[in-house]
Design a protein around this motif. Structure first.
Motif, mmCIF file in Angstrom:
data_model
loop_
_atom_site.group_PDB
_atom_site.id
_atom_site.type_symbol
_atom_site.label_atom_id
_atom_site.label_comp_id
_atom_site.label_asym_id
_atom_site.label_seq_id
_atom_site.Cartn_x
_atom_site.Cartn_y
_atom_site.Cartn_z
ATOM 1 N N ILE A 37 0.857 -1.187 0.000
ATOM 2 C CA ILE A 37 0.000 0.000 0.000
ATOM 3 C C ILE A 37 0.893 1.237 0.000
ATOM 4 N N GLY A 38 0.893 1.982 -1.093
ATOM 5 C CA GLY A 38 1.711 3.182 -1.129
ATOM 6 C C GLY A 38 2.055 3.614 -2.534
ATOM 7 N N THR A 39 3.225 4.219 -2.674
ATOM 8 C CA THR A 39 3.683 4.739 -3.954
ATOM 9 C C THR A 39 4.871 3.912 -4.449
ATOM 10 N N ASP A 40 5.451 4.336 -5.559
ATOM 11 C CA ASP A 40 6.584 3.595 -6.122
ATOM 12 C C ASP A 40 7.819 3.655 -5.230
ATOM 13 N N VAL A 41 7.975 4.740 -4.450
ATOM 14 C CA VAL A 41 9.202 4.920 -3.676
ATOM 15 C C VAL A 41 9.066 4.592 -2.199
ATOM 16 N N VAL A 90 -2.248 7.665 10.226
ATOM 17 C CA VAL A 90 -3.188 8.411 9.395
ATOM 18 C C VAL A 90 -4.571 8.389 10.037
ATOM 19 N N HIS A 91 -5.293 9.482 9.846
ATOM 20 C CA HIS A 91 -6.638 9.615 10.396
ATOM 21 C C HIS A 91 -7.640 9.687 9.241
ATOM 22 N N PHE A 92 -8.797 9.149 9.449
ATOM 23 C CA PHE A 92 -9.817 9.163 8.409
ATOM 24 C C PHE A 92 -11.200 9.243 9.032
ATOM 25 N N ARG A 144 -6.594 2.877 2.479
ATOM 26 C CA ARG A 144 -5.589 2.957 1.410
ATOM 27 C C ARG A 144 -5.428 4.398 0.914
ATOM 28 N N ASP A 145 -6.548 5.069 0.660
ATOM 29 C CA ASP A 145 -6.484 6.458 0.188
ATOM 30 C C ASP A 145 -5.828 7.363 1.227
ATOM 31 N N ALA A 146 -6.139 7.139 2.508
ATOM 32 C CA ALA A 146 -5.556 7.960 3.571
ATOM 33 C C ALA A 146 -4.049 7.738 3.671
ATOM 34 N N LEU A 151 1.707 9.655 2.776
ATOM 35 C CA LEU A 151 3.100 9.296 2.517
ATOM 36 C C LEU A 151 3.857 10.449 1.872
ATOM 37 N N PRO A 152 5.143 10.624 2.222
ATOM 38 C CA PRO A 152 5.930 11.696 1.599
ATOM 39 C C PRO A 152 6.084 11.457 0.102
ATOM 40 N N PHE A 153 5.955 12.525 -0.667
ATOM 41 C CA PHE A 153 6.063 12.408 -2.118
ATOM 42 C C PHE A 153 7.487 12.060 -2.533
ATOM 43 N N GLN A 154 8.487 12.636 -1.825
ATOM 44 C CA GLN A 154 9.889 12.352 -2.093
ATOM 45 C C GLN A 154 10.596 12.051 -0.769
#
Length: 205
Positions: A37-41, A90-92, A144-146, A151-154
């Motif tokens: 669950i997340g981004t490529d990095v 994360v909060h939702f 998942r969306d939260a 997550l940090p972009f970089q």
């Protein structure tokens, strides 16, 4: 708080609320993510544990769900490619509508659209509305969306990470004095001529 009664998944049973507006239920459980669950990095990796703290409140339209998901995210520093880890919390908050209430809103939205020939606000928001599956509430998409949003972009291993040497790829944080003597391109021809001259002198010797 009560423990999670069923299998440790994203799905929660809301039957105890019995559709009584104002009734509450709070639960805490830990689940193991079946997939990344997340981004490529950076991401919460497969088989990583996620702690869930959930508060569910019965309202007229459905179940108002407020919660926190806590887990360890890991990935690579975008500057030096070293491993990085980040404690994520994360909060939702989301309203899960009763199926019949969702159907009613969709019907009303459809009538409104037919009368004025354009989409109403309710119809436009349909894609963002969540519904209960009977008495079951599936949190996977909401969490998942939260997580992805938080997550940090970089991601970086440290704020002042100097990255990698552009000449040889060495990690600059390991050797702050690391450098290369780079010849000005305008002098490169002379450097080549000097090298050839040295070679000729060695041959003559």
């Amino acid at each position: 708080m009560a423990a999670h009664e069923t299998e440790r998944t994203w799905v929660v049973d809301t039957r105890e609320l019995a559709r009584r507006p104002g009734s509450l239920k709070e639960i805490t459980w830990t689940l193991t993510t079946p997939e990344r669950i997340g981004t490529d990095v950076i991401a919460i990796q497969p088989d990583q544990q996620v702690r869930m703290d959930l508060r569910m409140e019965s309202v007229v339209e459905g179940v108002l769900t407020t919660g926190t998901a806590s887990a360890l995210a890991s990935g690579l520093c975008v500057r030096c490619l070293e491993n990085v880890e980040e404690d994520l919390e994360v909060h939702f908050q989301e309203l899960f509508a009763y199926p019949e209430r969702a159907a009613h809103h969709q019907k009303v939205a459809g009538h409104g659209s037919a009368r004025n020939g354009s989409k109403t606000d309710d119809e436009t928001d349909d894609e963002e509305r969540y519904e209960l599956d009977g008495d079951l509430l599936d949190l996977q998409e909401v969490v998942r969306d939260a997580i992805v949003t938080a997550l940090p972009f970089q991601p970086v291993c440290q704020e002042d990470c100097p990255g990698l040497c552009s000449e040889c790829g060495a990690r600059l944080a390991d050797d702050p004095e690391h450098h290369h003597d780079v010849i000005d391109p305008r002098w490169s021809v002379l450097a080549t001529m000097a090298t050839h001259a040295d070679d000729d002198d060695e041959k003559r010797i």
